[in-house]
Structure formats: structure tokens, C-alpha cells
Design a protein around this motif. Structure first.
Motif, PDB file in Angstrom:
ATOM      1  N   ALA A  31      -7.469   1.831  -4.691  1.00 11.50           N
ATOM      2  CA  ALA A  31      -6.036   2.499  -4.762  1.00 11.50           C
ATOM      3  C   ALA A  31      -5.712   3.103  -5.694  1.00 11.50           C
ATOM      4  O   ALA A  31      -5.028   4.284  -5.819  1.00 11.50           O
ATOM      5  CB  ALA A  31      -5.149   1.052  -4.414  1.00 11.50           C
ATOM      6  N   ASP A  32      -5.811   2.674  -7.254  1.00 12.82           N
ATOM      7  CA  ASP A  32      -5.589   3.245  -8.390  1.00 12.82           C
ATOM      8  C   ASP A  32      -6.106   4.693  -8.433  1.00 12.82           C
ATOM      9  O   ASP A  32      -5.576   5.648  -8.942  1.00 12.82           O
ATOM     10  CB  ASP A  32      -5.697   2.294  -9.460  1.00 12.82           C
ATOM     11  N   VAL A  55      -2.441   5.691  -4.355  1.00 12.58           N
ATOM     12  CA  VAL A  55      -1.863   4.961  -3.601  1.00 12.58           C
ATOM     13  C   VAL A  55      -1.873   3.375  -3.959  1.00 12.58           C
ATOM     14  O   VAL A  55      -2.288   3.024  -4.974  1.00 12.58           O
ATOM     15  CB  VAL A  55      -2.393   5.141  -2.091  1.00 12.58           C
ATOM     16  N   SER A  56      -0.750   2.644  -3.262  1.00 10.37           N
ATOM     17  CA  SER A  56      -0.419   1.294  -3.706  1.00 10.37           C
ATOM     18  C   SER A  56      -1.643   0.637  -2.794  1.00 10.37           C
ATOM     19  O   SER A  56      -2.353   1.094  -1.854  1.00 10.37           O
ATOM     20  CB  SER A  56       0.733   1.072  -3.047  1.00 10.37           C
ATOM     21  N   ALA A  57      -1.902  -0.500  -3.363  1.00  4.86           N
ATOM     22  CA  ALA A  57      -2.932  -1.582  -2.693  1.00  4.86           C
ATOM     23  C   ALA A  57      -2.451  -1.832  -1.249  1.00  4.86           C
ATOM     24  O   ALA A  57      -3.318  -1.754  -0.225  1.00  4.86           O
ATOM     25  CB  ALA A  57      -3.136  -3.042  -3.431  1.00  4.86           C
ATOM     26  N   ARG A  96      -7.392  -2.732  -5.168  1.00  9.55           N
ATOM     27  CA  ARG A  96      -6.468  -2.143  -6.389  1.00  9.55           C
ATOM     28  C   ARG A  96      -7.244  -1.051  -7.027  1.00  9.55           C
ATOM     29  O   ARG A  96      -6.540  -0.099  -7.327  1.00  9.55           O
ATOM     30  CB  ARG A  96      -6.131  -3.568  -7.443  1.00  9.55           C
ATOM     31  N   SER A 128      -0.768   0.324   0.744  1.00 12.06           N
ATOM     32  CA  SER A 128      -1.069   1.477   1.507  1.00 12.06           C
ATOM     33  C   SER A 128      -2.686   1.627   1.968  1.00 12.06           C
ATOM     34  O   SER A 128      -3.096   2.173   2.906  1.00 12.06           O
ATOM     35  CB  SER A 128      -0.911   2.734   0.719  1.00 12.06           C
TER      36      SER A 128
END
Length: 83
Positions: free
Chosen positions: A48-49, A53-55, A45, A57
Motif C-alpha cells: 500500500a505504501d 494508497v491506504s492498507a 501495508r 484501499s
């Protein structure tokens, strides 16, 4: 230039590679990224942040099911303090 970024650029420049070989290279790149992330105790997470991108992804990137963009490699290299 971070080694992972150079590796990603090399991959994108190999137009003659067979698709299966290219996929294997991206899986290896993703595994390296995961290894560095876990060694720094950074969650999916959190990374990703930073990458925007999303976790899920990021998970796909780490598994080689989705390709990294140069901007992802650069941001990850900074966060993970890669040489």
C-alpha cells in the motif's frame, strides 16, 4: 508489459461487458495480486505504501471492491518482480 497490467487494460477497454462480469474480472485480478504479494511475503501495508494508497484501499482492491489504476499495476509489478 506485465501480464497483470495488460489484463487490467483489457478490462478497462471492454465497454460492452455487463457490470457483474466486470466486477468478477476485477475480483480475479485482485486475487492474483494478493497471491503474488503473499508469495513474496510482502505485507499489505508495504505494498500500500508503494502504491500510495491506504492498507484498507489495497484490501478493497485485492477483494475486487475497488479498481486498480494502471499506475498501481505498474508499481505493484515492479515491487513483486512480475514477469
Amino acid at each position: 508489459m506485465p501480464q497483470l497490467l495488460q489484463r487490467a487494460r483489457d478490462l478497462s477497454n471492454r465497454h460492452t461487458l455487463h457490470l457483474a462480469s466486470l466486477d468478477a474480472e476485477y475480483r480475479e485480478l485482485g486475487a492474483l495480486m494478493r497471491q503474488y504479494r503473499e508469495a513474496r511475503e510482502i505485507s499489505q501495508r508495504q505494498l500500500a505504501d508503494v502504491l500510495g494508497v491506504s492498507a484498507p484501499s489495497l484490501s478493497d482492491m485485492e477483494r475486487g471492491r475497488r479498481r486498480y489504476l494502471d499506475k498501481h499495476i505498474l508499481a505493484a509489478a515492479q515491487l513483486l518482480q512480475l514477469p
